[in-house]
Design an enzyme around this catalytic site. Structure first.
Site, short mmCIF file in Angstrom:
data_model
loop_
_atom_site.label_atom_id
_atom_site.label_comp_id
_atom_site.label_asym_id
_atom_site.label_seq_id
_atom_site.Cartn_x
_atom_site.Cartn_y
_atom_site.Cartn_z
N HIS A 30 -56.81 -0.78 -60.22
CA HIS A 30 -57.87 0.30 -59.90
C HIS A 30 -57.38 1.77 -58.95
CE1 HIS A 30 -61.22 2.07 -58.20
NE2 HIS A 30 -61.00 1.65 -56.99
N ASN B 168 -61.04 8.72 -57.15
CA ASN B 168 -61.43 7.20 -57.29
C ASN B 168 -62.98 7.26 -58.15
OD1 ASN B 168 -62.52 4.63 -57.21
ND2 ASN B 168 -61.91 4.60 -55.00
N CYS C 64 -65.94 -1.22 -57.42
CA CYS C 64 -64.90 -0.75 -58.08
C CYS C 64 -64.23 -2.05 -59.03
CB CYS C 64 -63.65 -0.27 -57.10
SG CYS C 64 -64.35 1.17 -56.31
N1 ACO Z 1 -58.56 16.07 -44.22
C1 ACO Z 1 -57.57 16.22 -43.24
N2 ACO Z 1 -57.62 15.16 -42.31
C2 ACO Z 1 -58.22 14.13 -42.40
C3 ACO Z 1 -59.27 13.90 -43.31
C4 ACO Z 1 -59.11 14.95 -44.45
N3 ACO Z 1 -59.94 14.72 -45.59
N4 ACO Z 1 -59.74 12.69 -43.30
C5 ACO Z 1 -59.42 12.10 -42.17
N5 ACO Z 1 -58.44 13.10 -41.58
C6 ACO Z 1 -57.82 12.84 -40.27
C7 ACO Z 1 -58.48 11.95 -39.51
O1 ACO Z 1 -59.50 12.93 -38.65
C8 ACO Z 1 -57.41 11.63 -38.44
O2 ACO Z 1 -57.18 12.55 -37.54
P1 ACO Z 1 -56.95 12.32 -35.87
O3 ACO Z 1 -55.36 11.50 -35.88
O4 ACO Z 1 -56.69 13.59 -35.37
O5 ACO Z 1 -57.73 11.39 -35.56
C9 ACO Z 1 -56.30 11.39 -39.27
O6 ACO Z 1 -56.29 12.45 -40.45
C10 ACO Z 1 -55.90 10.16 -39.78
O7 ACO Z 1 -56.99 9.56 -40.40
P2 ACO Z 1 -56.90 8.07 -41.00
O8 ACO Z 1 -58.25 7.63 -40.96
O9 ACO Z 1 -56.21 7.20 -39.83
O10 ACO Z 1 -56.29 8.26 -42.19
P3 ACO Z 1 -55.50 7.11 -43.08
O11 ACO Z 1 -54.19 7.23 -43.23
O12 ACO Z 1 -56.15 5.72 -42.91
O13 ACO Z 1 -56.22 7.74 -44.66
C11 ACO Z 1 -57.91 7.04 -46.15
C12 ACO Z 1 -57.55 7.59 -44.89
C13 ACO Z 1 -57.37 8.08 -47.19
C14 ACO Z 1 -59.46 6.88 -46.40
C15 ACO Z 1 -57.38 5.55 -46.19
O14 ACO Z 1 -57.72 4.88 -45.28
C16 ACO Z 1 -57.59 5.05 -47.64
O15 ACO Z 1 -57.22 5.41 -48.46
N6 ACO Z 1 -58.41 3.85 -47.53
C17 ACO Z 1 -58.83 3.03 -48.83
C18 ACO Z 1 -60.15 3.69 -49.04
C19 ACO Z 1 -60.67 3.15 -50.61
O16 ACO Z 1 -59.84 2.98 -51.32
N7 ACO Z 1 -61.86 3.16 -50.48
C20 ACO Z 1 -62.48 2.77 -51.90
C21 ACO Z 1 -62.70 1.37 -52.38
S1 ACO Z 1 -63.09 1.02 -53.66
C22 ACO Z 1 -64.86 0.92 -53.81
O17 ACO Z 1 -65.30 -0.22 -53.84
C23 ACO Z 1 -65.51 2.23 -53.84
#
Ligand code: ACO
Length: 320
Positions: free
Chosen positions: A247, A277, A111
């Site tokens: 980004h 993204n 990214c």
């Molecule tokens: N729908 C519903 N529930 C979900 C989903 C979904 N799509 N995805 C995860 N959950 C659930 C999980 O199973 C978990 O359930 P549990 O509590 O029963 O175990 C709960 O939601 C919380 O999951 P977390 O992983 O703790 O959620 P978090 O608040 O961390 O959000 C996310 C996850 C959105 C992926 C976040 O961590 C994030 O945005 N991280 C950054 C990712 C990013 O920007 N990546 C790109 C980088 S740039 C590049 O180089 C490509």
């Protein structure tokens, strides 16, 4: 001499997949995705590849700049999702647009790719090697996503953004880039099996793997850090900057950056709701939207900042 963006263009595939569409095959819902990420929909390529998206964005940027493709001396495509391992997507674009005097190659910085590409052409322009460049961020990450992994597949979309960059008296003031390869397993996509077919291995294609929370922690720390660094190193007041183009990975990362930087959200443009993204394409797609709807004015001071797999990060401060 420095690098100045003189033309910008973007393109996203026609097919739009909403959060509601995802619920048809994934245990998720619109409220969770919007609340955790700010994403409402994303463009998904059905038949076009990364090179096709990059080519269309490039044609639009060249038309916006009002130059001939033959004036372009270097084409760089930043992508983590090329159609083929080789030749480069940049070679495909060069051939398709008729930039016959250009050298063409790809870079991979996830990214941060568009900022890395700007950093590279800035160096060439400052050194007097090239005067006119075409830089493109283009991705079809939808093709490397595991569509059964709800924690990663909901985040990404396809698209491309391109900029024609030319040597000028004003433009980029400073670029700042960095990498931390010790964190290379936080976000990755194996291109193919490490085993050799000669010795019994099977060719396997990989899907994206992501430790979302690790990426999130890295981003909320690194983005304010590099923005502050570039402001400090250029002696720029944060109030003197009209737009902070960060980004588009997650609305919560943008809001955290706003709080930490003490920069109001009305200076941090957001289009993640419609695109998700788009990795290396997110910053140039945003630049293109703001250019076309008149939010960017010649003479504005912009800060752009990206982060991503590698880990990588990059920022640029420039006069539009
Ligand atoms: N729908 C519903 N529930 C979900 C989903 C979904 N799509 N995805 C995860 N959950 C659930 C999980 O199973 C978990 O359930 P549990 O509590 O029963 O175990 C709960 O939601 C919380 O999951 P977390 O992983 O703790 O959620 P978090 O608040 O961390 O959000 C996310 C996850 C959105 C992926 C976040 O961590 C994030 O945005 N991280 C950054 C990712 C990013 O920007 N990546 C790109 C980088 S740039 C590049 O180089 C490509």
């Amino acid at each position: 001499m420095t690098a100045r963006i003189i033309g910008i263009g973007a393109y996203a595939p026609e097919q739009v997949v909403t959060n509601q569409d995802l619920t048809k095959f994934l245990d998720t819902n619109d409220a969770w995705i919007r609340e955790r990420t700010g994403i409402g929909a994303r463009h998904v390529s059905t038949s076009e590849g990364t090179s096709a998206l990059a080519t269309e964005a490039a044609k639009r940027a060249i038309a916006d700049a009002g130059i001939s493709p033959e004036e372009i001396e270097i084409v760089i495509v930043a992508t983590s999702s090329p159609d083929r391992a080789f030749p480069s997507a940049a070679a495909d674009v060069q051939g398709a647009i008729g930039a016959k005097h250009a050298v063409a190659f790809d870079i991979t910085a996830a990214c941060s790719g568009f900022i890395y590409a700007l950093h590279i052409v800035q160096g060439f322009i400052q050194a007097g090697i090239y005067k006119t460049a075409l830089i493109i961020g283009a991705e079809t990450l939808s093709k490397v996503l595991d569509w059964t992994d709800r924690s990663s597949c909901i985040l990404f979309g396809d698209g491309a953004g391109a900029a024609v960059v030319r040597a000028d008296e004003t433009g980029v003031v400073k670029t700042l880039v960095g990498s931390d390869g010790t964190k290379n397993d936080v976000l990755y996509c194996q291109a193919r099996s490490l085993e050799n077919c000669l010795t019994g291995g099977k060719p396997e294609l990989g899907f994206m793997q992501m430790d979302g929370q690790e990426v999130f922690k890295f981003a909320v720390k690194k983005v304010p850090e590099i923005v502050n660094a570039i402001l400090e190193e250029t002696g720029t007041d944060r109030e003197a900057v009209q737009h902070y183009l960060l980004h588009q990975a997650n609305i919560r990362i943008l809001e955290a950056a706003s709080r930490r930087l003490k920069v109001p959200m009305d200076k941090i443009p957001v289009n993640i709701e419609r695109y998700g993204n788009t990795s290396a394409a997110s910053i140039p797609i945003l630049l293109d939207e703001m250019h076309r709807d008149g939010r960017l004015k010649r003479g504005d001071t912009l800060v752009m900042a990206g982060f991503g797999a590698g880990l990588t990060w990059g920022a640029a401060l420039m006069t539009w």
